[in-house]
Scaffold this motif. Sequence first.
Motif, PDB file in Angstrom:
ATOM      1  N   LEU A   8       0.924  -2.095  -6.953  1.00 27.38           N
ATOM      2  CA  LEU A   8       2.347  -2.421  -7.056  1.00 27.38           C
ATOM      3  C   LEU A   8       2.641  -3.902  -6.920  1.00 27.38           C
ATOM      4  N   SER A  15       7.404  -2.260  -2.438  1.00 28.48           N
ATOM      5  CA  SER A  15       6.831  -1.137  -1.683  1.00 28.48           C
ATOM      6  C   SER A  15       7.204  -1.237  -0.210  1.00 28.48           C
ATOM      7  N   ARG A  20       8.638  -3.798   4.368  1.00 28.81           N
ATOM      8  CA  ARG A  20       9.278  -3.429   3.091  1.00 28.81           C
ATOM      9  C   ARG A  20       9.492  -4.658   2.223  1.00 28.81           C
ATOM     10  N   ASP A  79      -1.906   0.670  -3.389  1.00 28.35           N
ATOM     11  CA  ASP A  79      -1.324   1.029  -4.696  1.00 28.35           C
ATOM     12  C   ASP A  79      -1.143  -0.207  -5.559  1.00 28.35           C
ATOM     13  N   GLN A 133       5.135  -0.566   3.326  1.00 28.75           N
ATOM     14  CA  GLN A 133       3.813  -0.253   3.856  1.00 28.75           C
ATOM     15  C   GLN A 133       3.906   0.049   5.341  1.00 28.75           C
TER      16      GLN A 133
END
Length: 369
Positions: free
Chosen positions: A54, A24, A20, A52, A26
């Motif tokens: 991000l 995000s 984290r 993504d 993952q």
Amino acid sequence: TNIEAVELRRVAIPLASPFRTSFSTQTERDVLLVRVITDQAEGWAECVAIADPLYSSEFTDGAHRIVADHLLPRLFAADRLNADLVAPLLEPVRGHRMAKAAVETAVLDAQLKAAGVPLSRHLGATATHVDSGVSVSIYDAVPELLDAVAGYLDAGYRRIKLKIEPGWDIEPVAAVRERFGDDVLLQVDANSAYTRSDARHLARLDAFGLLLIEQPLDEEDIAGHAELARVVRTPICLDESVVSAQAAYEAIRTGACTIVNIKPGRVGGYLEARRVHDVCAAAGIPVWAGGMLETGIGRAANLALGGLPNFTLPSDISASDRYFKQDLTEPITMTEDGRIEIPTGPGIGVAPIPEVLAELTVSTEVLKP
Ligand SMILES: O=C(O)CCC(=O)N[C@@H](C(=O)O)c1ccccc1
């Protein structure tokens, strides 16, 4: 180098534990691998884009399309090719540095494997090992964090990097200092989670003797980082902002950072990463090798880069078991004293284990000139 074919392979690898960050969480990696097949050897590269957009604007599906539809056609059209020609050939395509890095690295690996030259030697590495640091996820509560940090220190990691965000910063840093003492090398990474108005808050981190505060502000807020550096005593390190050697020069000249995290995928490849290294060295700015949760394919290449002389701070190149129960390659392991040996084989020095690759493959396509 005559390219006979290029394979684009998508691989799904579960993470051993959730990772984290401020942007995000993952739990698995959706990886694009590029394999360049030439008449003399084949080269591998891992695209560091995550699923993504991000961390940056790039993402795995997008990188896959850019490589297939816009980058490889330019490579195939070239009448002769070597790794030094890849970036100029791809230059008309704007941006997409992670996609470009994967293509360039696969060509470079094939070329060096054919020539029997290790990537470390090609780049000018002077070290045989890289000091290994570890990046620590954001946790729900401090006790879980302290257990994780205890495990990493027992494993021998030379430096702890804590992911932070508003609401998870002063308390976890203070708790780690209180539990493990002042001698542990400790730094924090905000991934752009703060704004200029957080300057006084971030200055409270000065009490903890941190090596650096990484990318506190937005990628594009170079002036803001320079302003922050006048309030915060802890050295500012940039990551997302440094997308090229030119960007490194501008950030250093503006006083936005005094340390740089170099990630080859972020800057367009290992040849540009060496230029970032050289620009920083000329300015007396130390660098360290960052990470993007790479498999052994990317980690092995990062180790080669991490052996260059201005990589003087512990890296984010941790052992394979930090993230994966089963790595794509033979596991990359760390010595008790927290160092990882730089591969000595030709090119990146590793290749995927065929059985593991087959098991984790989601899709594969082969493109030909
Ligand atoms: O150990 C590693 O490979 C990961 C180190 C790390 O923290 N990477 C972060 C980062 O912000 O630097 C990251 C991971 C995944 C994707 C983007 C960024």
